[in-house]
Design a protein around this motif. Structure first.
Motif, PDB file in Angstrom:
ATOM      1  N   PHE A   1      52.288  98.248  64.984  1.00 24.12           N
ATOM      2  CA  PHE A   1      52.144  98.634  63.667  1.00 24.12           C
ATOM      3  C   PHE A   1      53.239  98.823  62.821  1.00 24.12           C
ATOM      4  CE2 PHE A   1      52.662 102.143  66.912  1.00 24.12           C
ATOM      5  CZ  PHE A   1      53.548 102.746  66.174  1.00 24.12           C
ATOM      6  N   PRO A   2      52.820  98.994  61.533  1.00 20.60           N
ATOM      7  CA  PRO A   2      53.921  99.072  60.480  1.00 20.60           C
ATOM      8  C   PRO A   2      55.141 100.211  60.933  1.00 20.60           C
ATOM      9  CG  PRO A   2      51.780  98.760  59.447  1.00 20.60           C
ATOM     10  CD  PRO A   2      51.623  99.116  60.939  1.00 20.60           C
ATOM     11  N   LYS A   3      56.351  99.737  60.603  1.00 24.42           N
ATOM     12  CA  LYS A   3      57.453 100.676  60.744  1.00 24.42           C
ATOM     13  C   LYS A   3      57.232 101.849  59.951  1.00 24.42           C
ATOM     14  CE  LYS A   3      60.937  97.252  62.130  1.00 24.42           C
ATOM     15  NZ  LYS A   3      62.317  96.858  61.391  1.00 24.42           N
TER      16      LYS A   3
ATOM     17  N   SER B   1      39.678 103.753  68.633  1.00 26.41           N
ATOM     18  CA  SER B   1      40.535 105.049  69.082  1.00 26.41           C
ATOM     19  C   SER B   1      41.649 105.220  68.081  1.00 26.41           C
ATOM     20  CB  SER B   1      40.780 104.837  70.673  1.00 26.41           C
ATOM     21  OG  SER B   1      41.281 106.122  71.011  1.00 26.41           O
ATOM     22  N   ILE B   2      42.275 104.239  67.957  1.00 23.99           N
ATOM     23  CA  ILE B   2      43.792 104.547  67.100  1.00 23.99           C
ATOM     24  C   ILE B   2      43.477 104.725  65.657  1.00 23.99           C
ATOM     25  CG2 ILE B   2      45.701 103.365  66.009  1.00 23.99           C
ATOM     26  CD1 ILE B   2      45.945 101.780  68.984  1.00 23.99           C
ATOM     27  N   THR B   3      42.337 104.241  65.096  1.00 28.74           N
ATOM     28  CA  THR B   3      42.186 104.417  63.750  1.00 28.74           C
ATOM     29  C   THR B   3      41.416 105.877  63.594  1.00 28.74           C
ATOM     30  OG1 THR B   3      39.982 103.040  64.103  1.00 28.74           O
ATOM     31  CG2 THR B   3      41.889 102.056  62.948  1.00 28.74           C
ATOM     32  N   GLU B   4      40.496 106.351  64.637  1.00 25.97           N
ATOM     33  CA  GLU B   4      40.140 107.438  64.373  1.00 25.97           C
ATOM     34  C   GLU B   4      41.158 108.582  64.506  1.00 25.97           C
ATOM     35  OE1 GLU B   4      36.765 107.795  67.474  1.00 25.97           O
ATOM     36  OE2 GLU B   4      35.752 106.512  66.158  1.00 25.97           O
TER      37      GLU B   4
ATOM     38  N   ASP C   1      45.044 102.099  59.218  1.00 26.91           N
ATOM     39  CA  ASP C   1      44.143 101.266  58.857  1.00 26.91           C
ATOM     40  C   ASP C   1      44.103 100.016  60.063  1.00 26.91           C
ATOM     41  OD1 ASP C   1      42.083  99.720  57.463  1.00 26.91           O
ATOM     42  OD2 ASP C   1      43.468  98.816  56.396  1.00 26.91           O
ATOM     43  N   SER C   2      42.963  99.723  60.307  1.00 33.56           N
ATOM     44  CA  SER C   2      42.548  98.781  61.670  1.00 33.56           C
ATOM     45  C   SER C   2      43.072  97.315  60.766  1.00 33.56           C
ATOM     46  CB  SER C   2      41.020  98.557  61.616  1.00 33.56           C
ATOM     47  OG  SER C   2      40.318  98.069  60.564  1.00 33.56           O
ATOM     48  N   GLU C   3      43.255  97.386  59.914  1.00 31.64           N
ATOM     49  CA  GLU C   3      43.819  96.070  59.358  1.00 31.64           C
ATOM     50  C   GLU C   3      45.386  95.916  59.774  1.00 31.64           C
ATOM     51  OE1 GLU C   3      42.139  93.069  58.213  1.00 31.64           O
ATOM     52  OE2 GLU C   3      40.458  94.275  58.722  1.00 31.64           O
TER      53      GLU C   3
END
Length: 139
Positions: free
Chosen positions: A97-99, A67-70, A75-77
């Motif tokens: 997730f990254p800043k 859901s988040i990646t869509e 990126d899922s990674e």
């Protein structure tokens, strides 16, 4: 001073001998006809209920990532998810997730809630959303 060294040396040697004896007794060898179980033999297989919970948590994690990646450019990674607790009682979901990614928490929160609803409908189970704590962090 010399006598203190001798006492200290004897104490260290005695401690080393004691620890060696203790460690030898814990290595899984048979002692006096009694077998000591190895660590692998002591593992108990999860019950059907535990398997169902693990499967549910795995599906929930996959659904949240999907859901988040869509819905975002993440990126899922780059998404880290931790699910903790029991889905039927109390559960914590942490998403990181990254800043440097320009995604607002207010976007991620509804995606997680929708993922929970989707999985509960698909699996035909009830999860009390009041008992779920959602944490969103950046790293």
């Amino acid at each position: 001073m010399e006598e203190e060294r001798k006492i200290l040396k004897k104490g260290i040697i005695s401690g080393m001998v004691f620890m060696s004896i203790l460690l030898v007794g814990c290595n899984g060898e048979e002692k006096g006809g009694q077998g000591v179980e190895s660590e692998q033999e002591a593992v108990v297989a999860p019950t059907n209920e535990e398997n169902a919970e693990l499967t549910l948590l795995s599906e929930l994690k996959n659904e949240i990532i999907r859901s988040i990646t869509e819905q975002t450019e993440l990126d899922s990674e780059s998404i880290a998810i931790m699910l903790d607790g029991n889905p039927s009682k109390e559960m914590t979901i942490s998403v990181s997730f990254p800043k440097n990614v320009k995604v607002d928490d207010s976007v991620i929160q509804p995606l997680i809630e929708d993922s929970i609803k989707h999985v509960t409908e698909t699996e035909n189970i009830t999860i009390n959303e009041e008992n779920i704590t959602i944490t969103i962090e950046t790293y």
